[in-house]
Write a protein that holds these residues in place. Structure first.
Motif, PDB file in Angstrom:
ATOM      1  N   GLU A   1      44.949  64.626  15.040  1.00  0.00           N
ATOM      2  CA  GLU A   1      44.454  64.129  16.329  1.00  0.00           C
ATOM      3  C   GLU A   1      43.577  65.180  17.004  1.00  0.00           C
TER       4      GLU A   1
ATOM      5  N   ALA B   1      59.947  64.581   8.552  1.00  0.00           N
ATOM      6  CA  ALA B   1      59.528  63.949   9.807  1.00  0.00           C
ATOM      7  C   ALA B   1      58.792  64.955  10.695  1.00  0.00           C
ATOM      8  N   ARG B   2      59.300  66.181  10.741  1.00  0.00           N
ATOM      9  CA  ARG B   2      58.658  67.227  11.545  1.00  0.00           C
ATOM     10  C   ARG B   2      57.261  67.524  11.004  1.00  0.00           C
TER      11      ARG B   2
ATOM     12  N   ARG C   1      54.906  64.697  11.943  1.00  0.00           N
ATOM     13  CA  ARG C   1      54.492  64.785  13.357  1.00  0.00           C
ATOM     14  C   ARG C   1      53.471  65.896  13.559  1.00  0.00           C
TER      15      ARG C   1
ATOM     16  N   ALA D   1      50.144  64.766  12.112  1.00  0.00           N
ATOM     17  CA  ALA D   1      49.508  63.772  12.982  1.00  0.00           C
ATOM     18  C   ALA D   1      48.884  64.450  14.197  1.00  0.00           C
ATOM     19  N   ALA D   2      49.603  65.399  14.783  1.00  0.00           N
ATOM     20  CA  ALA D   2      49.075  66.121  15.948  1.00  0.00           C
ATOM     21  C   ALA D   2      47.853  66.948  15.563  1.00  0.00           C
TER      22      ALA D   2
END
Length: 128
Positions: A22, A11-12, A15, A18-19
């Motif tokens: 972005e 999960a980390r 994230r 994704a960051a």
């Protein structure tokens, strides 16, 4: 407990990925807009063939962006023999120029390809 730790780590990583994507997307789109403005010497909001030819022959920042952008039609703007074909592909309304919206459409396509490639690289690295 170990399974929980692995799930938290996954999960980390998701994230973080994704960051990173972005931030990459924002930087890529910002640079694409800047390149459009660099090519659009007459500030018409449209890129004509003469502006493109001048930019791809002399502007190192424009050349660097196009080489690395990931969109075949945008890269073909750098190849004199393919310039006409590339302009026709990018000029979706057939007015002999590339508008900001036509440019953005090509850039969005390139960005999707870049993000897909980044995801594949992350997946390969995770398996290694």
């Amino acid at each position: 407990k170990r399974v929980e730790q692995l799930q938290e780590e996954q999960a980390r990583r998701a994230r973080a990925a994704a960051a990173a994507d972005e931030a990459f997307s924002a930087e890529f789109l910002n640079m694409a807009r800047q390149v459009f403005e660099m090519i659009d010497k007459d500030d018409s909001g449209e890129l004509d063939k003469a502006e493109i030819v001048t930019a791809v022959q002399s502007d190192k920042d424009v050349i660097k962006f196009l080489v690395n952008c990931g969109n075949e039609n945008l890269q073909y703007l750098l190849v004199p023999a393919r310039l006409e074909q590339a302009m026709n592909a990018l000029d979706t309304d057939g007015d002999a120029s590339i508008s900001a919206s036509e440019w953005e459409e090509a850039i969005e396509y390139a960005l999707k390809a870049k993000l897909k490639n980044r995801a594949a690289q992350r997946e390969a690295a995770a398996k290694a």
